[in-house]
Design an enzyme around this catalytic site. Structure first.
Site, PDB file in Angstrom:
ATOM      1  N   PHE A   1     -44.828  27.257  31.991  1.00 49.70           N
ATOM      2  CA  PHE A   1     -46.009  26.686  31.340  1.00 49.70           C
ATOM      3  C   PHE A   1     -45.608  26.158  29.965  1.00 49.70           C
ATOM      4  O   PHE A   1     -45.016  26.876  29.167  1.00 49.70           O
ATOM      5  CB  PHE A   1     -47.088  27.762  31.241  1.00 49.70           C
ATOM      6  CG  PHE A   1     -48.341  27.354  30.517  1.00 49.70           C
ATOM      7  CD1 PHE A   1     -48.767  26.036  30.470  1.00 49.70           C
ATOM      8  CD2 PHE A   1     -49.125  28.313  29.890  1.00 49.70           C
ATOM      9  CE1 PHE A   1     -49.926  25.679  29.804  1.00 49.70           C
ATOM     10  CE2 PHE A   1     -50.292  27.970  29.229  1.00 49.70           C
ATOM     11  CZ  PHE A   1     -50.689  26.653  29.180  1.00 49.70           C
ATOM     12  N   CYS A   2     -45.917  24.887  29.699  1.00 51.39           N
ATOM     13  CA  CYS A   2     -45.669  24.262  28.405  1.00 51.39           C
ATOM     14  C   CYS A   2     -44.176  24.384  28.045  1.00 51.39           C
ATOM     15  O   CYS A   2     -43.317  24.010  28.840  1.00 51.39           O
ATOM     16  CB  CYS A   2     -46.578  24.882  27.344  1.00 51.39           C
ATOM     17  SG  CYS A   2     -46.537  24.066  25.745  1.00 51.39           S
ATOM     18  N   VAL A   3     -43.856  24.908  26.873  1.00 45.38           N
ATOM     19  CA  VAL A   3     -42.447  25.059  26.491  1.00 45.38           C
ATOM     20  C   VAL A   3     -41.713  25.940  27.489  1.00 45.38           C
ATOM     21  O   VAL A   3     -40.518  25.761  27.737  1.00 45.38           O
ATOM     22  CB  VAL A   3     -42.339  25.652  25.071  1.00 45.38           C
ATOM     23  CG1 VAL A   3     -40.876  25.797  24.662  1.00 45.38           C
ATOM     24  CG2 VAL A   3     -43.081  24.784  24.068  1.00 45.38           C
TER      25      VAL A   3
END
Length: 534
Positions: free
Chosen positions: A263-265
């Site tokens: 998720f995301c980074v």
């Protein structure tokens, strides 16, 4: 004048004429008592509408705001400089709203009079409280506690090292898929964004679908730590955290491969770690899910205003050999991406009106940010946002090995949020052009967090999907969208159906978490997640 920003004379003259004409209209309507309140929620209360002078002040402010934005648009400068100028103008314009000042806010003044000064006293108390803790309160934090009503899905910590704890959740079905799911959340915030409360927990939902779920809980390094964690590098995180988590989960469940979600980074880290494993001839995952993640950083949206060589050099010199990128700096940066919603709204409510913000689990999590080791941050900033090296095969390296994302050929589920201001959805879509396995792309409504945390049980919002045409995805994201079909509700059910195809056969659910080699250490959510930086 050297370095001055210019506007074409004829354009400037037109802007000036438009301003003069509009200002005269406002004054005439105000003088005749027919000036209607502006359609802006900051000035929408009866207190604003009841006083013609305040209505005129609000209109004057909005007119000046529009003129300022037109000047930015008309400036004869590069597009990159225009974006920075637009961002700076937004900060000044939003900060100078008359609603933000007690002397010009009739709603705040009225509340003081009606409460006999009580709201003023409460506002001062709120201000002093926030000054003491070093940040603006966005929610009533007294309503939440990690481990009590947040991050409360049952499970155990089954592994830990100096970078992370690995949690394994208890099954909630009689049988489970053989292959486990390992979740890599972003390390810029705490993992429990995916395990807020039972009715909006993505983790709980995955467990209820019959998956053995593991999640990484990142350590929040502090200035007082003396074990050298502040010198941890990008490679350290890939090897000692991401790949180690995958290996531990595989060992506990007796599987050669796991399903992995980033998720995301966390998605950027996960894909990088899998590229590192690929360079070593290893394939630890059977399927890959990336949620609002970027692998190609050609369009970083509003965050691009912070990206240039000078900033990278400053961070290299400041943090490249050790030290911490502070949670306060990171949190402040993200808040001022949407200053009206995440800063000035609370200045007015908390301090001018003396209100206590409503309890909201997502905003409690948003305030619980983490510090990052300097060498990790500087590698990430330069190789992704500044130079976009990850998309070029072999240009970025980890552990002395070239990283090539185009060698990742496992089935992939990619998700982007349509109104995401942190990971623009075309950038999330760009990963379809890098990964070589069959790709399923889904576009959800709403923004970076609300789009992801959209529980299937609430049947809210919508999402878009389209056939993958034998695995071939168009290079243009808008071409994909033109043929995509809109579906009501949450994308979670679509993802669950996709992941089930890669989970393996169903087997009897384990009675306990961990194994002989990885004995439970403490109950979930563990102690790492409870360490606050701010």
């Amino acid at each position: 004048m050297p370095g001055a920003i210019s506007v074409a004379p004829e354009v400037l003259a037109q802007i000036q004429a438009d301003f003069s004409c509009e200002w005269q209209r406002l004054c005439r309507e105000a003088e005749n008592g027919v000036l209607a309140p502006p359609k802006d929620r900051r000035f929408s209360s009866a207190a604003w509408a009841s006083n013609g002078q305040h209505v005129l002040v609000a209109h004057a402010y909005l007119l000046l705001s529009r003129i300022m934005n037109r000047m930015v648009d008309a400036a004869q400068i590069s597009d990159s400089l225009r974006e920075r100028l637009r961002f700076s103008a937004m900060q000044w314009v939003d900060a100078l709203s008359p609603a933000n000042f007690l002397a010009f806010n009739p709603e705040a003044q009225q509340s003081i009079v009606e409460s006999a000064g009580k709201t003023l006293s409460m506002g001062m108390a709120n201000l002093l409280h926030d000054l003491k803790k070093g940040r603006i309160s966005q929610t009533d934090e007294s309503h939440f506690e990690v481990g009590r009503n947040l991050a409360c899905t049952p499970g155990q910590v089954v592994f830990e090292n100096r970078l992370m704890q690995l949690l394994q959740y208890a099954p909630q079905t009689d049988t489970v898929h053989q292959r486990p799911l390992v979740i890599i959340p972003p390390n810029i915030n705490k993992f429990y964004i995916l395990d807020l409360q039972p009715d909006n927990s993505f983790v709980r939902y995955a467990v209820e679908q019959g998956h053995t779920v593991f999640i990484v809980s990142w350590r929040n390094p502090l200035e007082t730590d003396v074990d050298g964690v502040d010198k941890s590098t990008w490679t350290d995180y890939l090897d000692s955290a991401v790949l180690r988590a995958l290996a531990v989960a595989a060992s506990i469940t007796g599987q050669e491969q796991v399903n992995a979600l980033g998720f995301c980074v966390g998605g950027t880290m996960l894909a990088s770690a899998l590229a590192l494993a690929q360079a070593r001839g290893e394939k630890p995952v059977a399927s890959l899910t990336l949620l609002t993640s970027m692998l190609d950083f050609h369009d970083t949206g509003i965050l691009s205003v912070f990206v240039d060589e000078n900033h990278a050099l400053f961070r290299d010199q400041q943090l490249g050999r050790g030290g911490l990128m502070s949670a306060r700096d990171l949190s402040t940066t993200f808040s001022f991406l949407r200053p009206n919603e995440l800063v000035w709204n609370y200045v007015v409510g908390n301090y001018l009106k003396g209100q206590t913000p409503a309890p909201f689990d997502l905003l409690f999590w948003n305030s619980d940010s983490t510090n990052l080791p300097g060498p990790f941050f500087t590698w990430y900033f330069r190789n992704t946002y500044l130079e976009n090296n990850l998309k070029v095969p072999g240009k970025a390296q980890a552990a002395g090995l070239p990283l090539d994302l185009t060698r990742l050929d496992m089935p992939a589920y990619l998700y982007g949020s349509r109104e995401d201001h942190i990971v623009p959805w075309p950038s999330a879509y760009a990963s379809t052009q890098l990964l070589r396995g069959p790709v399923h792309f889904v576009l959800g409504a709403s923004g970076h967090i609300a789009g992801v945390v959209n529980p299937a049980s609430r049947n809210k919002r919508c999402y878009w999907v389209r056939p993958t045409d034998g695995g071939k995805m168009p290079g243009d994201p808008n071409a994909w969208l033109e043929k995509a079909e809109e579906h009501p509700g949450s994308w979670w059910a679509d993802w669950a159906q996709w992941l089930a195809q890669h989970g393996g056969k169903r087997v009897k659910a384990p009675r306990s978490q961990g194994s002989a080699d990885y004995k439970p250490i403490e109950p979930a959510p563990g102690r790492y997640v409870k360490v606050r930086a701010v």
